[in-house]
Scaffold this active site. Structure first.
Site, PDB file in Angstrom:
ATOM      1  N   ASP A   1      -0.505   7.183  -0.866  1.00  0.00           N
ATOM      2  CA  ASP A   1       0.119   6.108  -0.086  1.00  0.00           C
ATOM      3  C   ASP A   1       1.444   5.696  -0.701  1.00  0.00           C
ATOM      4  O   ASP A   1       2.209   4.966  -0.074  1.00  0.00           O
ATOM      5  CB  ASP A   1      -0.825   4.902  -0.028  1.00  0.00           C
ATOM      6  CG  ASP A   1      -0.288   3.758   0.833  1.00  0.00           C
ATOM      7  OD1 ASP A   1       0.077   4.027   2.003  1.00  0.00           O
ATOM      8  OD2 ASP A   1      -0.218   2.613   0.348  1.00  0.00           O
TER       9      ASP A   1
ATOM     10  N   GLU B   1      10.369   6.799  -2.686  1.00  0.00           N
ATOM     11  CA  GLU B   1      10.098   6.340  -1.320  1.00  0.00           C
ATOM     12  C   GLU B   1      11.128   5.308  -0.883  1.00  0.00           C
ATOM     13  O   GLU B   1      11.639   4.578  -1.722  1.00  0.00           O
ATOM     14  CB  GLU B   1       8.677   5.740  -1.222  1.00  0.00           C
ATOM     15  CG  GLU B   1       8.477   4.496  -2.086  1.00  0.00           C
ATOM     16  CD  GLU B   1       7.079   3.900  -1.963  1.00  0.00           C
ATOM     17  OE1 GLU B   1       6.094   4.623  -2.129  1.00  0.00           O
ATOM     18  OE2 GLU B   1       6.996   2.693  -1.705  1.00  0.00           O
TER      19      GLU B   1
ATOM     20  N   HIS C   1       2.981   3.887   2.265  1.00  0.00           N
ATOM     21  CA  HIS C   1       2.893   2.641   1.479  1.00  0.00           C
ATOM     22  C   HIS C   1       2.429   1.469   2.356  1.00  0.00           C
ATOM     23  O   HIS C   1       3.114   0.451   2.470  1.00  0.00           O
ATOM     24  CB  HIS C   1       4.242   2.308   0.820  1.00  0.00           C
ATOM     25  CG  HIS C   1       4.110   1.351  -0.343  1.00  0.00           C
ATOM     26  ND1 HIS C   1       4.989   1.336  -1.398  1.00  0.00           N
ATOM     27  CD2 HIS C   1       3.202   0.368  -0.604  1.00  0.00           C
ATOM     28  CE1 HIS C   1       4.628   0.375  -2.254  1.00  0.00           C
ATOM     29  NE2 HIS C   1       3.553  -0.224  -1.785  1.00  0.00           N
ATOM     30  N   ILE C   2       1.253   1.654   2.950  1.00  0.00           N
ATOM     31  CA  ILE C   2       0.711   0.621   3.843  1.00  0.00           C
ATOM     32  C   ILE C   2      -0.556  -0.018   3.270  1.00  0.00           C
ATOM     33  O   ILE C   2      -1.351  -0.583   4.015  1.00  0.00           O
ATOM     34  CB  ILE C   2       0.426   1.188   5.255  1.00  0.00           C
ATOM     35  CG1 ILE C   2      -0.484   2.433   5.185  1.00  0.00           C
ATOM     36  CG2 ILE C   2       1.715   1.497   5.997  1.00  0.00           C
ATOM     37  CD1 ILE C   2      -1.032   2.887   6.538  1.00  0.00           C
ATOM     38  N   GLY C   3      -0.711   0.076   1.945  1.00  0.00           N
ATOM     39  CA  GLY C   3      -1.937  -0.442   1.326  1.00  0.00           C
ATOM     40  C   GLY C   3      -2.294  -1.848   1.795  1.00  0.00           C
ATOM     41  O   GLY C   3      -3.428  -2.127   2.177  1.00  0.00           O
ATOM     42  N   SER C   4      -1.338  -2.752   1.784  1.00  0.00           N
ATOM     43  CA  SER C   4      -1.656  -4.153   2.119  1.00  0.00           C
ATOM     44  C   SER C   4      -1.313  -4.504   3.563  1.00  0.00           C
ATOM     45  O   SER C   4      -1.329  -5.679   3.934  1.00  0.00           O
ATOM     46  CB  SER C   4      -0.929  -5.097   1.161  1.00  0.00           C
ATOM     47  OG  SER C   4       0.473  -4.926   1.275  1.00  0.00           O
TER      48      SER C   4
ATOM     49  N   ARG D   1       1.473   3.231  -7.617  1.00  0.00           N
ATOM     50  CA  ARG D   1       2.897   3.478  -7.435  1.00  0.00           C
ATOM     51  C   ARG D   1       3.148   4.964  -7.662  1.00  0.00           C
ATOM     52  O   ARG D   1       2.463   5.599  -8.477  1.00  0.00           O
ATOM     53  CB  ARG D   1       3.736   2.680  -8.444  1.00  0.00           C
ATOM     54  CG  ARG D   1       3.827   1.189  -8.169  1.00  0.00           C
ATOM     55  CD  ARG D   1       4.682   0.873  -6.937  1.00  0.00           C
ATOM     56  NE  ARG D   1       4.835  -0.551  -6.709  1.00  0.00           N
ATOM     57  CZ  ARG D   1       4.059  -1.283  -5.908  1.00  0.00           C
ATOM     58  NH1 ARG D   1       3.050  -0.718  -5.261  1.00  0.00           N
ATOM     59  NH2 ARG D   1       4.297  -2.562  -5.734  1.00  0.00           N
TER      60      ARG D   1
ATOM     61  N   ILE E   1      -8.165  -4.140  -7.952  1.00  0.00           N
ATOM     62  CA  ILE E   1      -8.201  -3.058  -6.966  1.00  0.00           C
ATOM     63  C   ILE E   1      -9.168  -1.959  -7.419  1.00  0.00           C
ATOM     64  O   ILE E   1      -9.986  -1.476  -6.628  1.00  0.00           O
ATOM     65  CB  ILE E   1      -6.774  -2.529  -6.693  1.00  0.00           C
ATOM     66  CG1 ILE E   1      -5.985  -3.622  -5.940  1.00  0.00           C
ATOM     67  CG2 ILE E   1      -6.801  -1.218  -5.910  1.00  0.00           C
ATOM     68  CD1 ILE E   1      -4.535  -3.289  -5.654  1.00  0.00           C
TER      69      ILE E   1
END
Ligand code: DGY
Length: 322
Positions: free
Chosen positions: A264, A269, A288-291, A240, A160
């Site tokens: 993110d 969370e 938390h929509i990275g993927s 994270r 990444i």
């Protein structure tokens, strides 16, 4: 009884993944998509060959010790492994599979979105528009930081981090990084290696956190380290939440030491995200929509099922962690 592999799936997956599970496996799907407690996962695992879990179903050593003997594999729909005790799984002979590669591009897209959104004050811009408060164009309105030609420090130069560097080079950014080990010449692609985290921070007007969450990286960005950043730095976290000391970052966002953050991922969370992150105008946030992109999410599910097929056939599994 079916001789297809028995798979417990803890959350709703992409339609193509669920169709494959229904056709080729004896799958127990979670139609409601309600988060299952650890006890519910353990009870539902009875007789299963494999569990397909998400970051929402942490399995610590205690939980893994209580899994039925039928379970041969834990598949997590994530590259991150901080929610699974892989040592405990290994000790029980349970394979753990994750989804490297599949998450890289979409996560980096969110990284660039956060970098740009934080630098260019997107939270404030959207708020003004939505409140119908935009009354005139002005040369001084919402003037942000120049991303193009800027300098980006990357903490964690795995897949990444390296892909973020590549995308950022499209904005003519200079790349600096810290990693446990220095990359080879080709992978560095001109990025400057900093042996110390402190050295990297001092040289990073933009900072991206891309290292995995481990005991060594937790609270990596604390008050002492933030003090080393150039004044008005911009911080992005797509790893994270626990790599950041929230008290320290919130203080820095309030004082302006950190001009803006793009986040993110969060400690606590989804229910216990620090309210300051939701309220501060200089924080650009996503949940938390990275993927969370169609092809990538589908590829993540396929990668796990391909790995399970190989595992059950006694073949080597490329995405097997233990
Ligand atoms: C990952 O792949 O680890 C993402 O954070 C999704 O869980």
């Amino acid at each position: 009884m079916s001789d297809k592999p028995r798979v417990l799936v803890t959350r709703r997956l992409m339609p193509a993944n669920e169709a494959r599970l229904a056709a080729d496996y004896d799958a127990t799907l979670n139609e409601s998509d309600d988060i299952m407690s650890t006890d519910e996962v353990i009870a539902a695992a009875d007789g299963m060959d494999a569990l397909l879990i998400c970051v929402t179903e942490p399995l610590d050593a205690n939980a893994i010790a209580r899994l039925p003997d039928s379970v041969k594999a834990i598949m997590t729909l994530s590259v991150g492994l901080d929610h699974v005790d892989t040592d405990a799984a290994k000790a029980r002979g349970i394979a753990v599979l994750n989804t490297p590669d599949a998450v890289t591009d979409p996560t980096v897209e969110i990284g660039m979105l956060l970098l740009l959104g934080a630098a260019r004050r997107a939270t404030e811009g959207a708020a003004i528009m939505r409140a119908r408060e935009w009354d005139s164009w002005s040369p001084r309105m919402l003037v942000g930081a120049d991303v193009t030609g800027g300098t980006l420090g990357i903490f964690g130069m795995g897949r990444i981090g390296r892909t973020l560097a590549k995308r950022a080079r499209g904005f003519d950014m200079t790349i600096r990084y810290h990693n446990r080990t220095r990359l080879n010449f080709d992978d560095e692609a001109g990025a400057s290696y900093y042996t110390s985290i402190e050295g990297l921070l001092e040289a990073s007007p933009f900072l991206a956190i891309t290292a995995p969450s481990t005991p060594e990286t937790r609270k990596f960005l604390n008050a002492e380290r933030i003090a080393l950043l150039p004044d008005g730095a911009i911080v992005v976290n797509i790893s994270r939440g626990d790599l950041v000391d929230d008290d320290a970052l919130i203080d820095a966002l309030k004082s302006g030491k950190v001009a803006a953050a793009g986040l993110d991922v969060f400690n606590g969370e989804p229910d216990n995200v620090r309210p300051e992150y939701l309220e501060l105008p200089n924080v650009f946030i996503t949940p938390h929509i990275g993927s969370a992109a169609t092809d990538a999410r589908t590829a993540m599910g396929d990668m796990l099922l391909d790995g399970l097929d190989l595992l059950l056939a006694g073949e080597p599994v490329p995405n097997r962690v233990v």
